[in-house]
Design an enzyme around this catalytic site. Sequence first.
Site, PDB file in Angstrom:
ATOM      1  N   ASP A   1       0.810  -1.219   0.000  1.00  0.00           N
ATOM      2  CA  ASP A   1       0.000   0.000   0.000  1.00  0.00           C
ATOM      3  C   ASP A   1       0.846   1.273   0.000  1.00  0.00           C
ATOM      4  OD1 ASP A   1      -2.041  -1.827   0.276  1.00  0.00           O
ATOM      5  OD2 ASP A   1      -2.951  -0.876   2.024  1.00  0.00           O
TER       6      ASP A   1
ATOM      7  N   HIS B   1       3.697  -2.516   2.994  1.00  0.00           N
ATOM      8  CA  HIS B   1       3.796  -1.152   2.486  1.00  0.00           C
ATOM      9  C   HIS B   1       5.134  -0.939   1.778  1.00  0.00           C
ATOM     10  CE1 HIS B   1       0.684  -0.825   5.590  1.00  0.00           C
ATOM     11  NE2 HIS B   1       0.238   0.243   4.928  1.00  0.00           N
TER      12      HIS B   1
END
Length: 284
Positions: free
Chosen positions: A99, A248
Amino acid sequence: MKRMLLVALIGFTLLLGACGRGQADNGAADEGQTAPVHTSSEQTPPSDTEQTGTEAASGEPAEEAEELPVDKLYHMNKVYNIVPNDEGTEKKVVLLTFDDGPKDRDMIEGLIDTLDKHNAKAIFFVNGYRVKQNPELLQLIHDRGQIIGNHSWDHINLKKESNDSIKKQIEDVQQIVEDTIGERPLFFRPPFGSGNDEVRRVVKDNGMLYMTWSNGSLDWDSKNKNKPEEVIKNVLEQLHPGSNILMHELPWTVEALDEMLTKLEEKEYTFVDPRSIDFDKSEV
């Protein structure tokens, strides 16, 4: 007698001159001949402007081979796990996701280099404002064969937004991604995993699959900053068949990824291709 000798001498002299002229004429003819052409068994490579193969036959460049479709072997259940459509399909799979990008070329290339090493595909959930800042990084992810997902424009809590704001946050990302790579995302993840019925409606209207996650690496947590071993530990502690792993675009995640994927493989897990997820059979 003297007269006869003189005539003979003159005749002999004339005969020698004729022979000399004949030899000179033959020599001039030899020098004027074209040298035989030397032919080689090796063909000269065509120049950049010459057409070869299919180009020569049709007059047009040969088309690149089309990417083969991926079989729809899995679907997503109500708790965002990836499960097989059929009994005989491998259950020990994980879905890899990243993300909050695209932010940094070195990190993206590091992640994708490792994914390529393990023959794995992942979803990169991007924010619109970051795509606007770094369109070339979105193109990089796409060009290297990874999957683009929608993570809203501003990474805000959509659950607290008006319907108009929700629509704009989602659809503006769809548009900028299409403008950049020529394709719209097919997957959506709400920031913080926070959504509502309106978010789900807009996502569905845009042809996307809504998901949060079922295995959090906690790489975003400050206590795990610069601790790749903790990221790996968190994933393995939550590991189960169909794990939808949230990660991430962070330096310590880049550092952790190779060892993490190796450990998953040692446990006989494989990495599901996001394109193999059947939207029609998914339960979310």
